[in-house]
Motif scaffolding. Structure first.
Motif, PDB file in Angstrom:
ATOM      1  N   LEU A 580      -7.147  -4.915   8.848  1.00 34.15           N
ATOM      2  CA  LEU A 580      -5.784  -4.530   8.485  1.00 34.15           C
ATOM      3  C   LEU A 580      -5.507  -3.071   8.823  1.00 34.15           C
ATOM      4  O   LEU A 580      -4.414  -2.718   9.279  1.00 34.15           O
ATOM      5  CB  LEU A 580      -5.553  -4.774   6.985  1.00 34.15           C
ATOM      6  N   SER A 734       2.065 -17.041   1.395  1.00 33.26           N
ATOM      7  CA  SER A 734       1.471 -16.731   2.705  1.00 33.26           C
ATOM      8  C   SER A 734       2.106 -17.563   3.816  1.00 33.26           C
ATOM      9  O   SER A 734       2.351 -17.066   4.920  1.00 33.26           O
ATOM     10  CB  SER A 734      -0.040 -16.966   2.672  1.00 33.26           C
ATOM     11  N   GLN A 737       5.360 -16.044   4.690  1.00 33.16           N
ATOM     12  CA  GLN A 737       5.185 -14.845   5.513  1.00 33.16           C
ATOM     13  C   GLN A 737       4.844 -15.194   6.953  1.00 33.16           C
ATOM     14  O   GLN A 737       5.301 -14.526   7.887  1.00 33.16           O
ATOM     15  CB  GLN A 737       4.091 -13.953   4.915  1.00 33.16           C
ATOM     16  N   VAL A 749      -1.611 -11.479   7.769  1.00 33.98           N
ATOM     17  CA  VAL A 749      -1.251 -12.317   6.617  1.00 33.98           C
ATOM     18  C   VAL A 749      -2.451 -13.146   6.173  1.00 33.98           C
ATOM     19  O   VAL A 749      -2.730 -13.283   4.970  1.00 33.98           O
ATOM     20  CB  VAL A 749      -0.056 -13.231   6.969  1.00 33.98           C
ATOM     21  N   LEU A 752      -4.869 -10.926   4.314  1.00 34.82           N
ATOM     22  CA  LEU A 752      -4.409 -10.683   2.948  1.00 34.82           C
ATOM     23  C   LEU A 752      -4.748 -11.862   2.046  1.00 34.82           C
ATOM     24  O   LEU A 752      -5.175 -11.689   0.896  1.00 34.82           O
ATOM     25  CB  LEU A 752      -2.899 -10.428   2.938  1.00 34.82           C
ATOM     26  N   GLY A 783      -2.924  -4.417  -2.786  1.00 37.97           N
ATOM     27  CA  GLY A 783      -1.582  -4.806  -2.371  1.00 37.97           C
ATOM     28  C   GLY A 783      -0.847  -3.691  -1.658  1.00 37.97           C
ATOM     29  O   GLY A 783      -0.140  -3.919  -0.668  1.00 37.97           O
ATOM     30  N   GLY A 786      -2.380  -3.331   1.818  1.00 37.81           N
ATOM     31  CA  GLY A 786      -1.891  -4.407   2.671  1.00 37.81           C
ATOM     32  C   GLY A 786      -0.452  -4.194   3.097  1.00 37.81           C
ATOM     33  O   GLY A 786      -0.054  -4.605   4.203  1.00 37.81           O
ATOM     34  N   HIS A 787       0.343  -3.544   2.244  1.00 39.98           N
ATOM     35  CA  HIS A 787       1.739  -3.234   2.589  1.00 39.98           C
ATOM     36  C   HIS A 787       1.800  -2.407   3.869  1.00 39.98           C
ATOM     37  O   HIS A 787       2.608  -2.695   4.773  1.00 39.98           O
ATOM     38  CB  HIS A 787       2.378  -2.476   1.424  1.00 39.98           C
ATOM     39  N   LEU A 790       0.534  -4.250   7.210  1.00 34.75           N
ATOM     40  CA  LEU A 790       1.483  -5.101   7.925  1.00 34.75           C
ATOM     41  C   LEU A 790       2.430  -4.302   8.810  1.00 34.75           C
ATOM     42  O   LEU A 790       3.354  -4.875   9.401  1.00 34.75           O
ATOM     43  CB  LEU A 790       2.288  -5.937   6.925  1.00 34.75           C
ATOM     44  N   SER A 827       2.936  -8.028   0.898  1.00 31.32           N
ATOM     45  CA  SER A 827       1.612  -7.794   0.328  1.00 31.32           C
ATOM     46  C   SER A 827       1.642  -7.470  -1.163  1.00 31.32           C
ATOM     47  O   SER A 827       0.906  -8.092  -1.942  1.00 31.32           O
ATOM     48  CB  SER A 827       0.909  -6.671   1.103  1.00 31.32           C
ATOM     49  N   LEU A 830       2.343 -10.619  -3.060  1.00 35.09           N
ATOM     50  CA  LEU A 830       1.220 -11.561  -2.976  1.00 35.09           C
ATOM     51  C   LEU A 830       0.181 -11.249  -4.044  1.00 35.09           C
ATOM     52  O   LEU A 830      -0.324 -12.158  -4.724  1.00 35.09           O
ATOM     53  CB  LEU A 830       0.605 -11.502  -1.585  1.00 35.09           C
ATOM     54  N   TYR A 831      -0.145  -9.982  -4.208  1.00 34.30           N
ATOM     55  CA  TYR A 831      -1.171  -9.620  -5.178  1.00 34.30           C
ATOM     56  C   TYR A 831      -0.663  -9.720  -6.609  1.00 34.30           C
ATOM     57  O   TYR A 831      -1.442  -9.989  -7.531  1.00 34.30           O
ATOM     58  CB  TYR A 831      -1.695  -8.215  -4.872  1.00 34.30           C
TER      59      TYR A 831
END
Length: 941
Positions: A580, A734, A737, A749, A752, A783, A786-787, A790, A827, A830-831
């Motif tokens: 990532l 997911s 996304q 994705v 994640l 999270g 991961g933001h 992406l 992200s 998602l978390y």
């Protein structure tokens, strides 16, 4: 409040109250810091042709004048005949000026020159004058259109209104044209119809004003960037449109009907990736190309520099109408070279009067008769001494130009005037106009300090309440854990390195907020800190294994297996995180460096689609395998749930294979319909699973009447329901996304999703040697990492506008806004949704026995940390950055760096509140259904 008296009801009520206080304080601060820019009311009229302070009795009453009479009155008062009487405004959305005019003295790329041969010939012949018209941030369409027609710099929050266009009520050239009897026709982007409702007569054949707004080039940029293979063909198409319009307008120019001006403009530029919204040169480099029937007095074709707001005043003076009241721009002098010196000076005088009126409105103490300018020097030093010297600067600059002009008009110097004398008058006017325009453009609007302080205080109170609740809950839970796990008492009584590190991360992020460079490159902090945190967790697991081995060499197979699962989970998290980190070179300063996404784009769309298909297939299979781990569920029931996972996955796979390539083309109806079907299926499946699973998970040991066993069975049913629903949440999110994200983001994705599952399984074996708030905080940090993984940044340019229109058949501001939010906060959400699944792997069976099945105590234990930790961490970052923004309100980068970041902070707050609400509602529903079913089974037995 004592921790022992913190019941579930009190915890919920106080937490909700704290969130409401936070939202209230945030709203106060936003409305105070980003107010709608105050504007002078009304519309310019005949007073525009008189100096400021002139007796209003001199103004003629124009109420009873017809349109044509008013037009001739304006021409008589202006003393300058209009150069044109017909305007065609062509807006090419997203066209950087350097594509047409080049950059830094260099011509544009050869491919772009060859794509626009007619336009280049107009420039070389002197029939066109090109400008690099600098656009003010935020560089999005609606505020930029407002700036062009009104000459006013809009408020920063216009970026939000860009997705919900409102009618423009301020004075503007469109209204001025209507007042003198012009008819208007518009073709293209409906934004113009929303800005000027009821003003366009679409089918009038003798209209004086045509507006054509082309969006294709902006779409090409969003999809493929500046170097897209579609860019040159789209430029060629625009060149053909310019040629057609210009050739068709020439017959009109050769008769007595007047002359037509074709003005080709762009609202903003674009970055290398084709996005816009920020303040970089690539994004603010917009085009202004004046094309007339004859030469403009210059054949060099050299591009000039101006500000986008200069268009309003220039157009008003070219067509002989008053300059809009709130205009802060100055005329573009090269467009008036064909006029005599007297006429040029008159137009500069009219522009100066208009800006002086605006200065008087902004500076109530601006009375030029109060200043003596005998010793004034225009060297910049007089402008830095304070408020009064600023007034003196404006007055003296204006009076110098006015005195020189007055002498010129009186004839004292006219006969002996040389080029130098004329030049000195022109320069004096330009000095005043440039100084006034710059100050008015950059002046921060007055902020109500009391409202800002009250907003900050409310958010601070909310933050303290949430942290207090978190502390009291932690104190109570830790006490219960120490009593329950007596052997681990010492282990839980001390602060460990990973726990201290969690707090260190917050301190580092808060400190970094004061640096504009670190705000631009925030992704490096989150990637590094998250990886470091899990390395510390790996170290802690290894220490736990060594300690257990030294104490008891005959450890059972269960603890060993848990430790191996934890080690493998950490490696999955670290490896996925590294991918990532390398997928996008985010931020501002290093976007040109190579990364995985650039490599894939260079390799071609076939490789990107292959990665997409592999990502979807792996995601489906992992979700099906994970469902099998819910071993207590009935086979038939799990088969149904598996099918509900498989079917939407197949739909997404089908969409990517068949429809994705035509999603943005003309014949995209089928693709839009297919995307809508996927939305409906995902919504139906997720709702059905949430509602049905708590009722369908079986109770075991029903024949046993021992209360403790029944409660343990109830707890296992509760955990299984949370596991299936939580897994469905993260899986469906997911899948969504994979549908909405840019194709190159398919693998991130998947990474994640893998990180979520690995984090959950890591947490499942750490009940006795890791505090729960640390696990939840680690999920929150992951999270955020991961933001940025992406491709998101703290600039508005990286917002994925293209994905927000997938499945949108007719333009819907609300729906597109929701989709844009979903894409941007993929992200973090998602978390947050994974907290439901996280609760399912925490061992609560013994807690339920000891608490005698108290549902309130269970909810406090399972929802306390998953809800309070994200709310608490976000509140710390929110209040810290709000204070930073307040301190940086006069910083050079307040609008280009700190303000966009604050919008992201506000949006993150919304994301956290929405995510926590979903988690809390789900867990409460599961608990209520499980309790009701337990009562039914108890009565049945």
């Amino acid at each position: 409040m004592d921790s022992s008296s913190l019941t579930c009801k009190k915890l919920t009520v106080i937490a909700v109250l704290a969130v409401l206080i936070q939202v209230f304080g945030l709203a106060l601060f936003v409305l105070g810091f980003f107010p709608v820019k105050p504007a002078l009311s009304g519309f310019s009229g005949v007073e525009s042709f008189y100096p400021p302070g002139a007796d209003s009795a001199e103004f003629q009453n124009t109420t009873n004048l017809s349109d044509s009479q008013l037009k001739y009155l304006y021409q008589e008062l202006s003393l300058v005949p209009p150069l044109f009487d017909r305007l065609i405004l062509m807006v090419i959305d997203g066209l950087p000026a350097e594509f047409v005019l080049g950059k830094d003295g260099e011509p544009p790329p050869k491919s772009f020159q060859e794509a626009m041969p007619y336009t280049q010939s107009l420039l070389s012949k002197g029939r066109a004058i090109g400008y690099h018209a600098k656009a003010a941030p935020p560089t999005v369409t609606m505020p930029r259109l407002k700036a062009m027609v009104s000459g006013a710099v809009g408020g920063f929050l216009d970026v939000a209104f860009n997705f919900n266009t409102q009618a423009l009520l301020d004075d503007n050239i469109i209204v001025q044209f209507l007042k003198v009897g012009w008819k208007l026709v518009m073709h293209g982007d409906e934004t113009w119809l929303k800005l000027f409702p009821g003003m366009f007569s679409r089918h009038d054949g003798v209209s004086s004003f045509f507006t054509l707004h082309y969006l294709g080039l902006d779409h090409v940029g969003h999809l493929g960037g500046r170097n897209s293979v579609l860019m040159a063909p789209k430029l060629r198409e625009m060149d053909e449109v310019i040629k057609m319009i210009d050739l068709n307008s020439l017959p009109t120019n050769n008769n007595d009907q007047g002359r037509t001006l074709l003005l080709v403009v762009s609202d903003h530029g674009m970055t290398e990736n084709g996005n816009h919204g920020g303040s970089s040169f690539e994004e603010t480099d917009s085009l202004a190309l004046f094309i007339g029937p004859t030469n403009f007095g210059s054949t060099s074709g050299t591009p000039n520099k101006a500000n986008q707001v200069d268009l309003a005043s220039t157009l008003a003076l070219l067509f002989g109408v008053p300059i809009p009241k709130n205009n802060v721009g100055m005329l573009m002098p090269e467009t008036f070279k064909s006029l005599t010196v007297d006429q040029q000076l008159r137009l500069l005088e009219l522009n100066s009067w208009q800006l002086l009126r605006l200065l008087e409105a902004q500076l109530p103490g601006l009375v030029c008769e109060n200043f003596s300018c005998d010793n004034f020097r225009d060297d910049g030093s007089e402008r830095t001494r304070g408020y009064s010297s600023l007034e003196e600067t404006f007055c003296c600059l204006y009076m110098k130009a006015a005195d020189l002009h007055r002498s010129w008009k009186s004839g004292e110097e006219k006969r002996s005037a040389s080029g130098d004398n004329c030049h000195s008058i022109l320069m004096a006017y330009h000095n005043f106009l440039r100084t006034a325009s710059e100050w008015l453009s950059h002046r921060a609007t007055d902020k109500p300090v009391g409202r800002l302080i009250f907003g900050v205080a409310a958010m601070l109170v909310s933050c303290l309440i949430l942290l207090s609740l978190l502390f009291l809950l932690g104190k109570q839970v830790f006490s219960e854990q120490n009593q329950q796990f007596s052997s681990a008492n010492n282990d839980l009584s001390w602060w460990h390195l990973d726990e201290v590190f969690i707090l260190v991360v917050i301190v580092i992020v808060v400190i970094s907020m004061g640096s504009s460079s670190l705000v631009e490159e925030e992704q490096y902090i989150w990637h590094f800190m998250t990886s470091s945190l899990y390395l510390l967790s790996l170290r802690k697991v290894m220490q736990h294994i060594v300690t257990r081995t030294e104490r008891n060499t005959s450890a059972t197979l269960g603890p060993k297996t848990n430790n191996y699962i934890q080690i493998c989970s950490i490696f999955v998290i670290l490896i996925s995180g590294r991918f990532l980190r390398g997928w996008h070179q985010g931020g501002v300063n290093w976007t040109n460096l190579p990364d995985i996404s650039k490599w894939l784009e260079h390799a071609g769309s076939a490789y990107i689609k292959l990665f997409q298909l592999v990502s979807v297939i792996i995601l489906i299979n992992i979700s099906l395998v994970s469902l099998m781990w819910s071993r207590r569920s009935k086979k038939n029931f799990m088969t149904v749930v598996s099918l509900m996972h498989l079917f939407p996955g197949w739909l997404v796979l089908h969409y990517i294979t068949k429809y994705q390539d035509v999603a943005f083309s003309t014949g995209s109806y089928d693709a839009t319909l297919m995307a809508q079907v996927i939305y409906v299926v995902l919504g139906f499946c997720s709702t059905t699973i949430v509602v049905a699973v708590p009722w369908c998970i079986p109770f075991q040991n029903r024949t046993l009447s021992v209360p403790e066993v029944q409660r343990k069975a109830w707890g296992l049913c509760f955990r299984d329901s949370a596991y299936v629903i939580g897994l469905s949440y993260v899986y469906y999110w997911s899948l969504l996304q994979l549908l909405l994200q840019q194709p190159v983001n398919s693998m991130p994705v998947l990474f994640l999703f893998l990180q979520v599952l690995a984090s959950i399984w890591f947490s499942s074996g750490s009940n006795q040697h890791r505090r729960q708030w640390v696990e939840v905080a680690a999920l929150y940090y992951m999270g955020m990492a991961g933001h940025f993984g992406l491709g998101n940044t703290n600039t508005l340019a990286t917002i994925d506008v293209a994905g927000a229109f997938i499945g949108v058949l007719n333009h819907s501001t609300i729906l597109s806004g929701v989709l844009m939010f979903i894409i941007t906060y993929a992200s973090p959400m998602l978390y947050l949704l994974s907290m439901v699944m996280y609760n399912s792997v925490k061992d609560t069976s013994s807690f339920i026995i000891s608490e005698k099945g108290n549902i309130g105590s269970l909810l406090k234990r399972t929802l306390g940390f998953p809800c309070l930790v994200p709310l608490g961490l976000n509140s710390i970052l929110l209040i810290a950055y709000t204070i930073v923004l307040l301190l940086m309100r006069n910083h050079l980068f307040v609008w280009s760096v700190f303000s966009p970041k604050f919008l992201y902070v506000c949006a993150t707050t919304v994301c956290v509140c929405v995510g926590v609400s979903i988690v809390a509602s789900t867990m409460i529903y599961i608990s209520l259904v499980s309790t009701y079913r337990e009562k039914l089974h108890t009565h049945t037995d």
